[in-house]
Design a protein around this motif. Structure first.
Motif, mmCIF file in Angstrom:
data_model
loop_
_atom_site.group_PDB
_atom_site.id
_atom_site.type_symbol
_atom_site.label_atom_id
_atom_site.label_comp_id
_atom_site.label_asym_id
_atom_site.label_seq_id
_atom_site.Cartn_x
_atom_site.Cartn_y
_atom_site.Cartn_z
ATOM 1 N N ARG A 62 0.846 -1.193 0.000
ATOM 2 C CA ARG A 62 0.000 0.000 0.000
ATOM 3 C C ARG A 62 0.881 1.243 0.000
ATOM 4 N NH1 ARG A 62 -5.246 -0.305 0.127
ATOM 5 N NH2 ARG A 62 -5.376 1.928 0.570
ATOM 6 N N LEU A 63 0.340 2.341 -0.524
ATOM 7 C CA LEU A 63 1.073 3.591 -0.682
ATOM 8 C C LEU A 63 0.294 4.719 -0.032
ATOM 9 C CD1 LEU A 63 1.884 3.097 -4.467
ATOM 10 C CD2 LEU A 63 3.372 2.534 -2.529
ATOM 11 N N GLY A 64 1.005 5.699 0.531
ATOM 12 C CA GLY A 64 0.284 6.785 1.175
ATOM 13 C C GLY A 64 1.074 8.066 1.284
ATOM 14 N N THR A 65 0.346 9.176 1.421
ATOM 15 C CA THR A 65 0.937 10.488 1.692
ATOM 16 C C THR A 65 0.969 10.700 3.198
ATOM 17 O OG1 THR A 65 -1.254 11.493 1.433
ATOM 18 C CG2 THR A 65 0.211 11.532 -0.469
ATOM 19 N N MET A 66 2.079 11.232 3.676
ATOM 20 C CA MET A 66 2.258 11.453 5.110
ATOM 21 C C MET A 66 2.741 12.889 5.323
ATOM 22 S SD MET A 66 2.030 9.859 8.081
ATOM 23 C CE MET A 66 2.214 8.081 7.891
ATOM 24 N N VAL A 67 1.905 13.876 5.375
ATOM 25 C CA VAL A 67 0.491 13.867 5.017
ATOM 26 C C VAL A 67 0.252 15.025 4.060
ATOM 27 C CG1 VAL A 67 -0.470 12.765 7.083
ATOM 28 C CG2 VAL A 67 -0.009 15.218 7.121
ATOM 29 N N SER A 68 -0.810 14.954 3.254
ATOM 30 C CA SER A 68 -1.124 16.047 2.333
ATOM 31 C C SER A 68 -1.648 17.247 3.107
ATOM 32 C CB SER A 68 -2.152 15.585 1.299
ATOM 33 O OG SER A 68 -1.582 14.626 0.433
ATOM 34 N N SER A 69 -1.254 18.429 2.673
ATOM 35 C CA SER A 69 -1.463 19.639 3.468
ATOM 36 C C SER A 69 -2.366 20.641 2.763
ATOM 37 C CB SER A 69 -0.114 20.299 3.755
ATOM 38 O OG SER A 69 -0.283 21.595 4.274
ATOM 39 N N PRO A 70 -3.330 21.220 3.472
ATOM 40 C CA PRO A 70 -4.122 22.315 2.914
ATOM 41 C C PRO A 70 -3.314 23.588 2.671
ATOM 42 C CG PRO A 70 -5.208 21.362 4.842
ATOM 43 C CD PRO A 70 -3.809 20.817 4.801
ATOM 44 N N ASN A 71 -2.078 23.641 3.172
ATOM 45 C CA ASN A 71 -1.265 24.839 2.970
ATOM 46 C C ASN A 71 -1.089 25.175 1.492
ATOM 47 O OD1 ASN A 71 -0.740 25.606 5.592
ATOM 48 N ND2 ASN A 71 1.207 24.526 5.739
ATOM 49 N N LEU A 89 -4.913 8.053 1.439
ATOM 50 C CA LEU A 89 -4.631 9.491 1.383
ATOM 51 C C LEU A 89 -4.503 10.023 2.803
ATOM 52 C CD1 LEU A 89 -4.255 11.942 -0.455
ATOM 53 C CD2 LEU A 89 -6.734 12.337 -0.306
ATOM 54 N N GLY A 90 -3.263 10.260 3.212
ATOM 55 C CA GLY A 90 -3.012 10.876 4.511
ATOM 56 C C GLY A 90 -3.159 12.387 4.411
ATOM 57 N N ILE A 91 -3.823 12.989 5.402
ATOM 58 C CA ILE A 91 -4.136 14.422 5.371
ATOM 59 C C ILE A 91 -3.845 15.018 6.738
ATOM 60 C CG2 ILE A 91 -5.911 16.136 4.829
ATOM 61 C CD1 ILE A 91 -7.524 13.572 3.775
ATOM 62 N N GLY A 92 -3.260 16.211 6.750
ATOM 63 C CA GLY A 92 -2.994 16.913 8.001
ATOM 64 C C GLY A 92 -3.415 18.361 7.922
ATOM 65 N N ALA A 140 -7.131 24.143 12.357
ATOM 66 C CA ALA A 140 -8.029 23.033 12.702
ATOM 67 C C ALA A 140 -9.363 23.173 11.975
ATOM 68 C CB ALA A 140 -8.248 22.995 14.216
ATOM 69 N N ARG A 141 -9.893 24.389 11.891
ATOM 70 C CA ARG A 141 -11.154 24.603 11.172
ATOM 71 C C ARG A 141 -10.975 24.349 9.682
ATOM 72 N NH1 ARG A 141 -13.443 29.005 10.451
ATOM 73 N NH2 ARG A 141 -11.834 30.511 11.064
ATOM 74 N N ARG A 142 -9.846 24.794 9.145
ATOM 75 C CA ARG A 142 -9.582 24.560 7.726
ATOM 76 C C ARG A 142 -9.451 23.068 7.444
ATOM 77 N NH1 ARG A 142 -4.006 26.640 5.021
ATOM 78 N NH2 ARG A 142 -3.258 25.094 6.519
ATOM 79 N N LEU A 143 -8.771 22.328 8.326
ATOM 80 C CA LEU A 143 -8.643 20.885 8.131
ATOM 81 C C LEU A 143 -10.014 20.217 8.096
ATOM 82 C CD1 LEU A 143 -6.920 18.253 8.022
ATOM 83 C CD2 LEU A 143 -7.080 18.218 10.531
ATOM 84 N N GLY A 199 -4.740 16.805 18.824
ATOM 85 C CA GLY A 199 -5.453 17.571 19.840
ATOM 86 C C GLY A 199 -6.949 17.367 19.716
ATOM 87 N N PRO A 200 -7.726 17.872 20.672
ATOM 88 C CA PRO A 200 -9.167 17.600 20.686
ATOM 89 C C PRO A 200 -9.913 18.131 19.470
ATOM 90 C CG PRO A 200 -8.547 19.211 22.385
ATOM 91 C CD PRO A 200 -7.285 18.629 21.860
ATOM 92 N N LYS A 201 -9.507 19.281 18.921
ATOM 93 C CA LYS A 201 -10.222 19.839 17.764
ATOM 94 C C LYS A 201 -10.016 18.975 16.522
ATOM 95 C CE LYS A 201 -10.165 24.650 19.340
ATOM 96 N NZ LYS A 201 -9.669 26.026 19.068
ATOM 97 N N THR A 202 -8.778 18.626 16.258
ATOM 98 C CA THR A 202 -8.525 17.811 15.070
ATOM 99 C C THR A 202 -8.991 16.368 15.273
ATOM 100 O OG1 THR A 202 -6.229 17.588 15.852
ATOM 101 C CG2 THR A 202 -6.662 19.214 14.123
#
Length: 278
Positions: free
Chosen positions: A65-74, A98-101, A123-126, A174-177
């Motif tokens: 299996r293959l994955g991103t560690m991690v794709s960023s909204p930046n 698809l790993g996402i942070g 956290a809201r953007r994620l 954290g609790p939000k994410t």
């Protein structure tokens, strides 16, 4: 527990491909790479883009299996990332996670001229980013309007190979994410302080959600790649917390952090993986 290896996209392609194929041959369960435009101490060194890098690996492997560690909204928009993930899922024959942070405050946060967001804003953007991806990868046509992204009649045809969509592994500390993980994710990625991980694992337990739990191993005081015994001890501790997967960085002789003997990768494959397979 399944074991994976994280390989930096920081070497000439023939070397990266040979290493990826060897990791598959040794029996590891998954292979990951960092998804950045540049990264920390490698900013002025070789650094390749994650999705094309994984696409090349997918074309020359068959099982892992293959994955991103991690794709960023930046620096990503959910529509373009969803399209790339859908396509890579086809090229890999359904082997993509698809790993996402949330994205950090480093180079990726400013390279496009954007403002660095506060932890709460990230956290809201994620949460919005993952919600868009969940919808985009699940439906052939999607329209959504949020505070950070607009999706207007996006098409994802033919859809993912994996059903109902490409699995989403969301990084949270954290609790939000963690709320985003519990709401949308198929897997939770975490790293760092063990006490904090235990607290977040308890939140997961309380939620009633059942999903894969992926630990990205740092190279702190435990030095888990120092010996087979150290690695086995780490696996045992996190298995007790319900973790299903562990990912370690492949050692790099030229890196000041991941300085362990690369031969440990072979030793773990021959001395630890068989016992984890029962």
């Amino acid at each position: 527990m399944r074991i994976g290896v994280l390989v930096l996209p920081a070497d000439p392609w023939p070397e990266s491909l040979a290493l990826a194929r060897r990791i598959e041959e040794m029996g590891y369960d998954h292979l990951w790479t960092y998804d950045h435009l540049s990264w920390r101490r490698y900013r002025d060194k070789t650094w390749h883009a994650a999705i094309p890098w994984l696409t090349g690996v997918a074309a020359h492997t068959s099982r892992i299996r293959l994955g991103t560690m991690v794709s960023s909204p930046n620096f990503r928009h959910p529509v373009t990332l969803a399209k790339e993930a859908m396509t890579l899922d086809h090229i890999s024959d359904g082997r993509l996670t698809l790993g996402i942070g949330a994205g950090g405050i480093g180079f990726d946060a400013t390279v496009l001229g954007g403002q660095v967001l506060t932890p709460g804003e990230r956290a809201r953007r994620l949460d919005e980013f993952v919600g868009h991806l969940d919808a985009l990868l699940s439906e052939p046509a999607t329209s959504r309007v949020g505070d950070f992204y607009t999706v207007d009649e996006a098409r994802m045809i033919p859809g993912s190979v994996q059903r109902p969509r490409v699995p989403l592994a969301v990084a949270a500390g954290g609790p939000k994410t963690m709320k985003t993980v519990i709401r949308y994710a198929d897997a939770w990625i975490t790293e760092g302080d063990e006490a904090k991980i235990r607290t977040n694992a308890a939140l997961m337990d309380e939620s009633g959600r059942t999903m894969d739990r992926i630990l990205l191993v740092d190279n702190g005081d435990d030095r888990p790649l120092a010996s087979v015994d150290a690695f086995t001890d780490l696996v045992g501790r996190y298995a007790e917390l319900g973790f299903t997967d562990l990912v370690f960085h492949h050692p790099r002789p030229d890196d000041p952090v991941w300085t362990d003997d690369p031969a440990m990768v072979e030793k773990i494959a021959t001395e630890v993986l068989p016992s984890l397979r029962g």
